[in-house]
Design a protein around this motif. Structure first.
Motif, PDB file in Angstrom:
ATOM      1  N   VAL A 138       0.889  -1.164   0.000  1.00  0.00           N
ATOM      2  CA  VAL A 138       0.000   0.000   0.000  1.00  0.00           C
ATOM      3  C   VAL A 138       0.927   1.214   0.000  1.00  0.00           C
ATOM      4  N   ILE A 139       1.068   1.845  -1.145  1.00  0.00           N
ATOM      5  CA  ILE A 139       2.066   2.902  -1.321  1.00  0.00           C
ATOM      6  C   ILE A 139       1.406   4.269  -1.256  1.00  0.00           C
ATOM      7  N   CYS A 140       1.862   5.048  -0.288  1.00  0.00           N
ATOM      8  CA  CYS A 140       1.321   6.385  -0.058  1.00  0.00           C
ATOM      9  C   CYS A 140       2.307   7.444  -0.542  1.00  0.00           C
ATOM     10  N   LYS A 141       1.844   8.662  -0.609  1.00  0.00           N
ATOM     11  CA  LYS A 141       2.718   9.740  -1.075  1.00  0.00           C
ATOM     12  C   LYS A 141       3.695  10.174   0.015  1.00  0.00           C
ATOM     13  N   THR A 142       3.240  10.228   1.253  1.00  0.00           N
ATOM     14  CA  THR A 142       4.062  10.731   2.347  1.00  0.00           C
ATOM     15  C   THR A 142       4.092   9.757   3.519  1.00  0.00           C
ATOM     16  N   MET A 143       5.005  10.004   4.449  1.00  0.00           N
ATOM     17  CA  MET A 143       5.068   9.190   5.659  1.00  0.00           C
ATOM     18  C   MET A 143       3.838   9.441   6.525  1.00  0.00           C
ATOM     19  N   LYS A 144       3.356  10.659   6.556  1.00  0.00           N
ATOM     20  CA  LYS A 144       2.178  10.987   7.356  1.00  0.00           C
ATOM     21  C   LYS A 144       0.962  10.220   6.861  1.00  0.00           C
ATOM     22  N   GLU A 145       0.786  10.160   5.551  1.00  0.00           N
ATOM     23  CA  GLU A 145      -0.328   9.397   4.988  1.00  0.00           C
ATOM     24  C   GLU A 145      -0.147   7.915   5.285  1.00  0.00           C
ATOM     25  N   SER A 146       1.088   7.432   5.215  1.00  0.00           N
ATOM     26  CA  SER A 146       1.374   6.018   5.487  1.00  0.00           C
ATOM     27  C   SER A 146       0.992   5.654   6.914  1.00  0.00           C
ATOM     28  N   GLU A 147       1.330   6.507   7.866  1.00  0.00           N
ATOM     29  CA  GLU A 147       1.009   6.250   9.269  1.00  0.00           C
ATOM     30  C   GLU A 147      -0.502   6.238   9.485  1.00  0.00           C
ATOM     31  N   ARG A 148      -1.194   7.131   8.820  1.00  0.00           N
ATOM     32  CA  ARG A 148      -2.649   7.183   8.960  1.00  0.00           C
ATOM     33  C   ARG A 148      -3.307   5.922   8.385  1.00  0.00           C
ATOM     34  N   VAL A 149      -2.862   5.495   7.217  1.00  0.00           N
ATOM     35  CA  VAL A 149      -3.408   4.297   6.586  1.00  0.00           C
ATOM     36  C   VAL A 149      -3.055   3.061   7.406  1.00  0.00           C
ATOM     37  N   LEU A 165       4.177  -1.462   8.915  1.00  0.00           N
ATOM     38  CA  LEU A 165       4.523  -0.122   8.440  1.00  0.00           C
ATOM     39  C   LEU A 165       6.021  -0.066   8.180  1.00  0.00           C
ATOM     40  N   ILE A 166       6.407   0.322   6.986  1.00  0.00           N
ATOM     41  CA  ILE A 166       7.809   0.446   6.631  1.00  0.00           C
ATOM     42  C   ILE A 166       8.258   1.891   6.855  1.00  0.00           C
ATOM     43  N   THR A 167       9.304   2.054   7.649  1.00  0.00           N
ATOM     44  CA  THR A 167       9.853   3.376   7.959  1.00  0.00           C
ATOM     45  C   THR A 167      11.331   3.395   7.559  1.00  0.00           C
ATOM     46  N   PRO A 168      11.984   4.560   7.620  1.00  0.00           N
ATOM     47  CA  PRO A 168      13.419   4.606   7.306  1.00  0.00           C
ATOM     48  C   PRO A 168      14.266   3.690   8.188  1.00  0.00           C
ATOM     49  N   LYS A 169      13.742   3.281   9.338  1.00  0.00           N
ATOM     50  CA  LYS A 169      14.485   2.402  10.245  1.00  0.00           C
ATOM     51  C   LYS A 169      14.251   0.919   9.968  1.00  0.00           C
ATOM     52  N   SER A 170      13.320   0.608   9.080  1.00  0.00           N
ATOM     53  CA  SER A 170      13.025  -0.798   8.779  1.00  0.00           C
ATOM     54  C   SER A 170      14.215  -1.433   8.075  1.00  0.00           C
ATOM     55  N   SER A 171      14.537  -2.664   8.477  1.00  0.00           N
ATOM     56  CA  SER A 171      15.708  -3.337   7.924  1.00  0.00           C
ATOM     57  C   SER A 171      15.370  -4.401   6.893  1.00  0.00           C
ATOM     58  N   ASN A 172      14.090  -4.820   6.830  1.00  0.00           N
ATOM     59  CA  ASN A 172      13.735  -5.842   5.850  1.00  0.00           C
ATOM     60  C   ASN A 172      12.294  -5.675   5.405  1.00  0.00           C
ATOM     61  N   PHE A 173      11.981  -6.344   4.287  1.00  0.00           N
ATOM     62  CA  PHE A 173      10.645  -6.305   3.722  1.00  0.00           C
ATOM     63  C   PHE A 173      10.106  -7.737   3.700  1.00  0.00           C
ATOM     64  N   LYS A 175       7.029 -10.742   3.506  1.00  0.00           N
ATOM     65  CA  LYS A 175       5.821 -10.954   2.722  1.00  0.00           C
ATOM     66  C   LYS A 175       4.618 -10.519   3.547  1.00  0.00           C
ATOM     67  N   GLY A 176       3.512 -10.258   2.856  1.00  0.00           N
ATOM     68  CA  GLY A 176       2.298  -9.847   3.541  1.00  0.00           C
ATOM     69  C   GLY A 176       1.847  -8.474   3.091  1.00  0.00           C
ATOM     70  N   LEU A 177       1.191  -7.776   3.995  1.00  0.00           N
ATOM     71  CA  LEU A 177       0.662  -6.450   3.715  1.00  0.00           C
ATOM     72  C   LEU A 177       1.600  -5.399   4.287  1.00  0.00           C
ATOM     73  N   LEU A 178       2.150  -4.552   3.414  1.00  0.00           N
ATOM     74  CA  LEU A 178       3.108  -3.534   3.816  1.00  0.00           C
ATOM     75  C   LEU A 178       2.597  -2.161   3.433  1.00  0.00           C
ATOM     76  N   VAL A 179       2.732  -1.208   4.351  1.00  0.00           N
ATOM     77  CA  VAL A 179       2.349   0.181   4.093  1.00  0.00           C
ATOM     78  C   VAL A 179       3.606   1.030   4.138  1.00  0.00           C
ATOM     79  N   LEU A 180       3.807   1.862   3.132  1.00  0.00           N
ATOM     80  CA  LEU A 180       5.040   2.650   3.070  1.00  0.00           C
ATOM     81  C   LEU A 180       4.877   3.847   2.160  1.00  0.00           C
ATOM     82  N   PRO A 181       5.706   4.893   2.379  1.00  0.00           N
ATOM     83  CA  PRO A 181       5.695   6.052   1.479  1.00  0.00           C
ATOM     84  C   PRO A 181       6.471   5.724   0.218  1.00  0.00           C
TER      85      PRO A 181
END
Length: 253
Positions: A138-149, A165-173, A175-181
């Motif tokens: 689920v790809i959002c435009k911004t980090m703020k939108e990603s956090e809300r979704v 939720l994938i953030t700049p601190k995430s180290s891996n991706f 499988k499953g449902l991922l939300v990120l900017p």
């Protein structure tokens, strides 16, 4: 920092995602490694920081004479249908060639009521997993939108770890449902991509072209775009026969 001998020992330097380096950064690298040959790898269509990279050698034509430039036009990530759709609004001038791998056309789902956005998003995500897709981004435009979704999806998830939720601190991706900017999605691919808000209210200016193109082209098999009534200008640049439209507007009203 490298010492003089270490710098001389570096014979070749490979720089990935080079489209997002500024002219200043390249000047520094050249200064730090004056004896090193470089290979720059990147896609100017996916340049996220376009305001800072106008003099990037992948984008600017001023320094082409001193470089060997190899352009790869064929896309192997996405299906033929996704490539035909996205190349209509690709920022670059090169004509992207699709790989002969068939799939479903991208889908634009339009709805009218803001309150129905969450329900529409969850149903579209469920459809992607039902099709057998193992990773849905689920790809959002911004980090703020990603956090809300993310908060919305986590609140309604059957299991607490069903969405990440994938953030700049995430180290891996995983499988499953991922939300990120979108700026964290560069170089990543998903079985399916759902863009939760592809409306003209979110992607409206020319500077958003690269962002929207990058978000759409992360999809390998399926691409779904959700929009509150009016889709963004880039979708409208694509031929109508390259994507399907599902309108829920009359049902909402």
């Amino acid at each position: 920092m490298f010492g003089p001998s270490a710098v001389r020992a570096v014979r070749y330097l490979f720089i990935d995602e080079a489209q997002d380096y500024s002219a200043f950064q390249f000047a520094y690298i050249k200064h730090a490694f004056p004896y090193t040959k470089m290979t720059l790898l990147g896609d100017s269509n996916q340049a996220i920081y376009t305001y800072a990279t106008v003099d990037n050698p992948l984008i600017s034509q001023e320094n082409w004479e001193s470089h060997e430039r190899i352009t790869l036009r064929k896309s192997y990530r996405s299906t033929k249908q996704i490539t035909l759709f996205t190349r209509a609004f690709a920022p670059g001038k090169e004509q992207i060639e699709p790989f002969e791998r068939e799939g479903s056309k991208p889908r634009l789902v339009q709805f009218a009521l803001k309150d129905s956005a969450a329900d529409v998003l969850q149903k579209e995500i469920a459809k992607q997993f039902a099709k057998g897709n193992e990773t849905v981004g689920v790809i959002c435009k911004t980090m703020k939108e990603s956090e809300r979704v993310f908060e919305l999806l986590e609140r309604n998830a059957a299991k607490r770890d069903a969405v990440k939720l994938i953030t700049p601190k995430s180290s891996n991706f995983d499988k499953g449902l991922l939300v990120l900017p979108v700026y964290l999605a560069k170089g990543i691919e998903f079985d399916a991509v759902v863009i939760p808000d592809a409306s003209s209210a979110v992607y409206q200016d020319e500077v958003d072209r690269n962002l929207f193109y990058t978000a759409c082209t992360r999809a390998m098999h399926d691409l779904v775009m959700l929009s509150m009534e009016e889709p963004n200008r880039f979708i409208k640049e694509a031929a109508e026969d390259t994507y399907d439209v599902v309108s829920l507007i009359q049902r909402d009203k």
